[in-house]
Design a protein around this motif. Structure first.
Motif, PDB file in Angstrom:
ATOM      1  N   ALA A   1     -35.919 102.563  43.190  1.00 53.68           N
ATOM      2  CA  ALA A   1     -34.548 102.150  42.891  1.00 53.68           C
ATOM      3  C   ALA A   1     -33.581 102.463  44.031  1.00 53.68           C
ATOM      4  O   ALA A   1     -32.547 101.812  44.176  1.00 53.68           O
TER       5      ALA A   1
ATOM      6  N   ARG B   1     -27.965 110.825  28.983  1.00 54.17           N
ATOM      7  CA  ARG B   1     -27.466 109.885  27.977  1.00 54.17           C
ATOM      8  C   ARG B   1     -27.952 108.478  28.297  1.00 54.17           C
ATOM      9  O   ARG B   1     -28.375 107.734  27.413  1.00 54.17           O
ATOM     10  N   ALA B   2     -27.868 108.105  29.565  1.00 54.43           N
ATOM     11  CA  ALA B   2     -28.286 106.763  29.975  1.00 54.43           C
ATOM     12  C   ALA B   2     -29.781 106.569  29.703  1.00 54.43           C
ATOM     13  O   ALA B   2     -30.198 105.545  29.163  1.00 54.43           O
TER      14      ALA B   2
ATOM     15  N   GLU C   1     -30.293 105.992  25.948  1.00 59.59           N
ATOM     16  CA  GLU C   1     -29.702 104.795  25.350  1.00 59.59           C
ATOM     17  C   GLU C   1     -30.247 103.510  25.956  1.00 59.59           C
ATOM     18  O   GLU C   1     -30.492 102.531  25.258  1.00 59.59           O
ATOM     19  N   ASN C   2     -30.422 103.495  27.253  1.00 57.56           N
ATOM     20  CA  ASN C   2     -30.909 102.289  27.916  1.00 57.56           C
ATOM     21  C   ASN C   2     -31.837 102.659  29.076  1.00 57.56           C
ATOM     22  O   ASN C   2     -31.421 102.703  30.234  1.00 57.56           O
TER      23      ASN C   2
ATOM     24  N   VAL D   1     -25.188 100.828  30.342  1.00 60.58           N
ATOM     25  CA  VAL D   1     -25.340 101.628  29.132  1.00 60.58           C
ATOM     26  C   VAL D   1     -24.125 101.399  28.246  1.00 60.58           C
ATOM     27  O   VAL D   1     -23.004 101.782  28.590  1.00 60.58           O
TER      28      VAL D   1
ATOM     29  N   SER E   1     -34.051 101.139  30.642  1.00 62.52           N
ATOM     30  CA  SER E   1     -34.183 100.148  31.704  1.00 62.52           C
ATOM     31  C   SER E   1     -33.027 100.266  32.706  1.00 62.52           C
ATOM     32  O   SER E   1     -33.240 100.237  33.919  1.00 62.52           O
ATOM     33  N   ALA E   2     -31.805 100.431  32.201  1.00 60.56           N
ATOM     34  CA  ALA E   2     -30.654 100.597  33.098  1.00 60.56           C
ATOM     35  C   ALA E   2     -30.769 101.908  33.867  1.00 60.56           C
ATOM     36  O   ALA E   2     -30.455 101.977  35.057  1.00 60.56           O
TER      37      ALA E   2
ATOM     38  N   ARG F   1     -28.820  94.742  29.461  1.00 61.07           N
ATOM     39  CA  ARG F   1     -29.925  95.553  29.974  1.00 61.07           C
ATOM     40  C   ARG F   1     -29.549  96.411  31.172  1.00 61.07           C
ATOM     41  O   ARG F   1     -30.156  97.451  31.419  1.00 61.07           O
ATOM     42  N   GLY F   2     -28.546  95.976  31.918  1.00 65.15           N
ATOM     43  CA  GLY F   2     -28.248  96.665  33.159  1.00 65.15           C
ATOM     44  C   GLY F   2     -27.235  97.793  33.046  1.00 65.15           C
ATOM     45  O   GLY F   2     -27.079  98.587  33.963  1.00 65.15           O
TER      46      GLY F   2
ATOM     47  N   ARG G   1     -33.476 103.512  34.749  1.00 70.77           N
ATOM     48  CA  ARG G   1     -34.478 103.414  35.810  1.00 70.77           C
ATOM     49  C   ARG G   1     -33.941 102.630  37.013  1.00 70.77           C
ATOM     50  O   ARG G   1     -34.245 102.958  38.149  1.00 70.77           O
ATOM     51  N   THR G   2     -33.134 101.586  36.747  1.00 65.75           N
ATOM     52  CA  THR G   2     -32.650 100.794  37.877  1.00 65.75           C
ATOM     53  C   THR G   2     -31.675 101.581  38.751  1.00 65.75           C
ATOM     54  O   THR G   2     -31.485 101.223  39.904  1.00 65.75           O
ATOM     55  N   VAL G   3     -31.033 102.629  38.200  1.00 62.34           N
ATOM     56  CA  VAL G   3     -30.204 103.446  39.086  1.00 62.34           C
ATOM     57  C   VAL G   3     -30.982 104.635  39.640  1.00 62.34           C
ATOM     58  O   VAL G   3     -30.412 105.494  40.305  1.00 62.34           O
ATOM     59  N   GLY G   4     -32.276 104.681  39.342  1.00 63.52           N
ATOM     60  CA  GLY G   4     -33.128 105.679  39.976  1.00 63.52           C
ATOM     61  C   GLY G   4     -33.351 106.948  39.174  1.00 63.52           C
ATOM     62  O   GLY G   4     -33.742 107.974  39.721  1.00 63.52           O
ATOM     63  N   ALA G   5     -33.087 106.894  37.849  1.00 64.16           N
ATOM     64  CA  ALA G   5     -33.296 108.089  37.037  1.00 64.16           C
ATOM     65  C   ALA G   5     -34.731 108.109  36.520  1.00 64.16           C
ATOM     66  O   ALA G   5     -35.259 107.075  36.135  1.00 64.16           O
ATOM     67  N   ASN G   6     -35.341 109.305  36.518  1.00 64.94           N
ATOM     68  CA  ASN G   6     -36.696 109.463  35.997  1.00 64.94           C
ATOM     69  C   ASN G   6     -36.605 109.662  34.487  1.00 64.94           C
ATOM     70  O   ASN G   6     -36.337 110.762  33.997  1.00 64.94           O
TER      71      ASN G   6
ATOM     72  N   MET H   1     -21.660 104.236  27.123  1.00 65.63           N
ATOM     73  CA  MET H   1     -20.956 104.985  28.151  1.00 65.63           C
ATOM     74  C   MET H   1     -19.818 104.147  28.717  1.00 65.63           C
ATOM     75  O   MET H   1     -19.865 102.929  28.672  1.00 65.63           O
TER      76      MET H   1
ATOM     77  N   LEU I   1     -23.014 106.658  37.709  1.00 65.10           N
ATOM     78  CA  LEU I   1     -24.473 106.763  37.816  1.00 65.10           C
ATOM     79  C   LEU I   1     -24.971 105.942  38.996  1.00 65.10           C
ATOM     80  O   LEU I   1     -25.817 106.384  39.768  1.00 65.10           O
TER      81      LEU I   1
ATOM     82  N   PHE J   1     -29.843 113.582  40.356  1.00 72.10           N
ATOM     83  CA  PHE J   1     -28.837 113.710  39.312  1.00 72.10           C
ATOM     84  C   PHE J   1     -28.716 115.195  39.006  1.00 72.10           C
ATOM     85  O   PHE J   1     -29.493 115.743  38.247  1.00 72.10           O
TER      86      PHE J   1
ATOM     87  N   HIS K   1     -38.397 104.172  39.326  1.00 69.66           N
ATOM     88  CA  HIS K   1     -37.179 104.920  39.641  1.00 69.66           C
ATOM     89  C   HIS K   1     -37.161 105.426  41.085  1.00 69.66           C
ATOM     90  O   HIS K   1     -36.114 105.710  41.637  1.00 69.66           O
TER      91      HIS K   1
ATOM     92  N   ALA L   1     -26.970 111.048  33.164  1.00 71.39           N
ATOM     93  CA  ALA L   1     -28.267 110.391  33.330  1.00 71.39           C
ATOM     94  C   ALA L   1     -29.102 110.563  32.059  1.00 71.39           C
ATOM     95  O   ALA L   1     -29.799 109.650  31.632  1.00 71.39           O
TER      96      ALA L   1
END
Lengths: 318, 272
Positions: free
Chosen positions: B81, A182-183, A186-187, B96, A189-190, B93-94, A192-197, B99, B107, B115, B78, A180
């Motif tokens: 989400a 790393r994500a 790097e991105n 990474v 927006s991606a 955008r969707g 946040r869409t999987v629910g990471a703060n 990875m 993820l 997490f 988040h 999470a």
């Protein structure tokens, strides 16, 4: 020839102290994609804190760990400035580093610029270790080359410590939290869409990176036996140089491999610098050389790829 | 049973000259659970802003947003989400890029949970990822360990789609998710969309540029213009709708806009 070998081994021993910091720079630079100037401050904070601990009679291990905690605190401050107050990322690092400059003066006491450790520190430890390992604290001969026994025993110990550290980090970046992290860098927006703060992840990344830097600072100060308030100046550039050297070999590999590459980069950097030193004492020039190297390392891939075509400037940053 | 409810939601921006522009103007909307809603509209009509407000990547200036009766207006993106899956227009955008395919999916498999320090990928999850990718029959299960960056836009969008629906969310937002793809890949992503949606109840909002998609998909159609909903049809009316009619409606709005412009121009010449 023996002189070169001796110098190389010496450089590797010194370089190992640098590895945690370079791993820290790799983490902040490759995950968050900006050079975190806090590294400069965290490096000398780690050094001063551990030195002061030793002077107050603590053992080198707890002193070193305390230096690490200091670095982590510096990273935490930068992270909060960025996420909570929305300050530009590089400026946040500069602010924290500048504040730490005064704090270091305060910790060292009486506004001293430097002081010398003359009690128990890493070198004393290494000497005792050499007595147990080699039965002498002077010279041992490896392939006809005379090497300092304490230095060699320290090299063994730090090699083991670094291997453990690398393993822990590689495993960490395979956990859900590590992924999470790393994500989130790097991105965002991606992530946040999987629910990471993403804010929490940014703060934790900076905390981890600077804790590693604080560890390096503590080791460096104890190895040298002196602490200077200016010891951290430009450490971020040194770290970047090492990261870029590592990437030259492992650019398109997995994250774990590139982490190892960064550690190797630190050693290669120290060895090259050590060999240049053999040509004459140009200690004062090292920062200029390092800065020039980082410039070249950033530009070369673009020049090679560019072929006259205007390079995309935004790529230089990453 | 209402899944999503918007109550008088507004959002305005300042344009380059500092003049406030209403991107979304007091929209009130109620969407039934399990409904498949299509939103069409020209560029700048507020479609994407509306989705951003629902997903939480933007905060409304006014109004409330309720998901399954719970007020989520002040909930961070988040935090929402766990209940809302989203696929963007931009295939980059969707996911990474740095990875691997399986790391990205790992993820997504953790959506709505903490997490923590457990290993992201274990044998069981790897097996499930392999199985789900293999069921798509596009060979992605062979590329689990490759970085996302090595995949084509269409393949990345397929993975994003899978990530967004891994744990079937209460609400799925598709933001022109085929617009950036070539026709062949768009077809692939679209058929996958159909397949995933047919698997069971999920409330879906799909924004699209394509009148063909707007007619073929969904059971309710909204047309947006200048931040407002100008057309809301469902049931038999939606079934009967033809691309030509929608185009016509669209054209009328556009002509009105041209009229606005030309009148403004005329006034400017006369009075300024």
């Amino acid at each position: 020839m023996t002189e070169i070998l001796a110098q190389t081994i010496n450089s590797v021993a010194r370089g190992l102290f640098l590895v945690p910091m370079v791993l820290g720079v790799f983490i902040s630079y490759r995950i968050l994609r900006f050079p975190d100037v806090t590294v400069d401050g965290a490096f000398y904070l780690g050094g001063t804190l551990s030195a002061v601990m030793i002077i107050h009679g603590f053992d080198p291990v707890s002193a070193t760990l305390f230096g690490m905690v200091g670095g982590a605190a510096a990273g935490l401050c930068t992270g909060i400035l960025i996420t909570r107050f929305g300050i530009q990322r590089i400026l946040a690092g500069i602010l924290v580093t500048m504040a730490l400059y005064s704090i270091n003066f305060y910790i060292l006491g009486q506004g001293a610029y430097s002081f010398t450790l003359d009690d128990v520190y890493l070198k004393t430890w290494a000497r005792e270790l050499a007595m147990t390992l080699f039965g002498t604290d002077r010279q041992v001969y490896v392939m006809g080359t005379g090497l300092s026994a304490p230095m060699l025993s320290m090299l063994y110990v730090s090699l083991a410590v670094i291997l453990v550290l690398l393993t822990v980090l590689i495993l960490f970046f395979r956990t859900r939290f590590g992924l999470a992290m790393r994500a989130g860098g790097e991105n965002p927006s991606a992530a946040r869409t999987v629910g990471a703060n993403v804010s929490t992840l940014t703060v934790t990344t900076l905390l981890l990176a600077n804790a590693l830097t604080g560890l390096s600072g503590a080791l460096y100060a104890q190895d040298l036996g002196t602490v200077e308030t200016a010891a951290g100046l430009g450490q971020i550039v040194v770290g970047l140089a090492c990261v870029l050297i590592g990437d030259a070999f492992f650019q398109r590999r997995s994250f774990s491999t590139r982490l190892i590459g960064a550690a190797l980069g630190a050693l290669i950097y120290k060895v090259i610098l050590g060999l240049i030193m053999l040509l004459g004492d140009i200690h004062a020039m090292t920062k200029l050389l390092t800065a020039a190297f980082v410039f070249l390392a950033l530009m070369l891939p673009i020049w090679l790829r560019g072929h006259g075509k205007r390079a995309d400037k935004s790529e230089v940053a990453v | 049973m209402t899944a999503l409810e918007l109550q008088d939601v507004c959002k305005s921006y300042h344009n380059a000259n500092g003049v406030p522009m209403q991107a979304v103007c007091s929209i009130s909307l109620s969407i039934q659970r399990g409904a498949f809603v299509i939103i069409v509209g020209s560029n700048g009509s507020g479609k994407t802003t509306l989705l951003n407000l629902i997903a939480g990547s933007e905060q409304p200036d006014g109004g409330r947003i309720l998901l399954d009766g719970k007020d989520i207006t002040d909930l961070a993106e988040h935090r929402r989400a766990a209940d809302i899956g989203r696929v963007f227009q931009d295939p980059f955008r969707g996911t990474v890029a740095g990875m691997s395919v399986e790391e990205n999916l790992a993820l997504a498999a953790r959506r709505g949970q903490r997490f923590d320090l457990g290993f992201a990928l274990d044998g069981k999850l790897r097996e499930e990822i392999h199985e789900r990718l293999a069921s798509l029959h596009i060979g992605l299960e062979q590329r689990l360990r490759q970085p996302m960056a090595t995949l084509s836009g269409g393949q990345r969008q397929v993975v994003t789609m899978l990530m967004a629906t891994w744990h079937r969310p209460r609400l799925l937002l598709l933001d022109e998710h085929t617009a950036a793809l070539d026709p062949q890949n768009a077809e692939l992503v679209l058929s996958l969309t159909g397949r995933i949606l047919s698997q069971g109840e999920m409330t879906v909002i799909m924004v699209t540029h394509s009148m063909k998609q707007a007619v073929h998909f969904g059971e309710r159609l909204l047309m947006m213009h200048r931040g407002r909903i100008t057309l809301d049809i469902s049931g038999t009316e939606k079934l009967r709708a033809q691309p030509v009619e929608l185009e016509k409606h669209f054209e009328e709005l556009r002509r009105e806009e041209l009229l606005d412009e030309s009148v403004a121009q005329l006034l400017r010449e006369q009075y300024i």
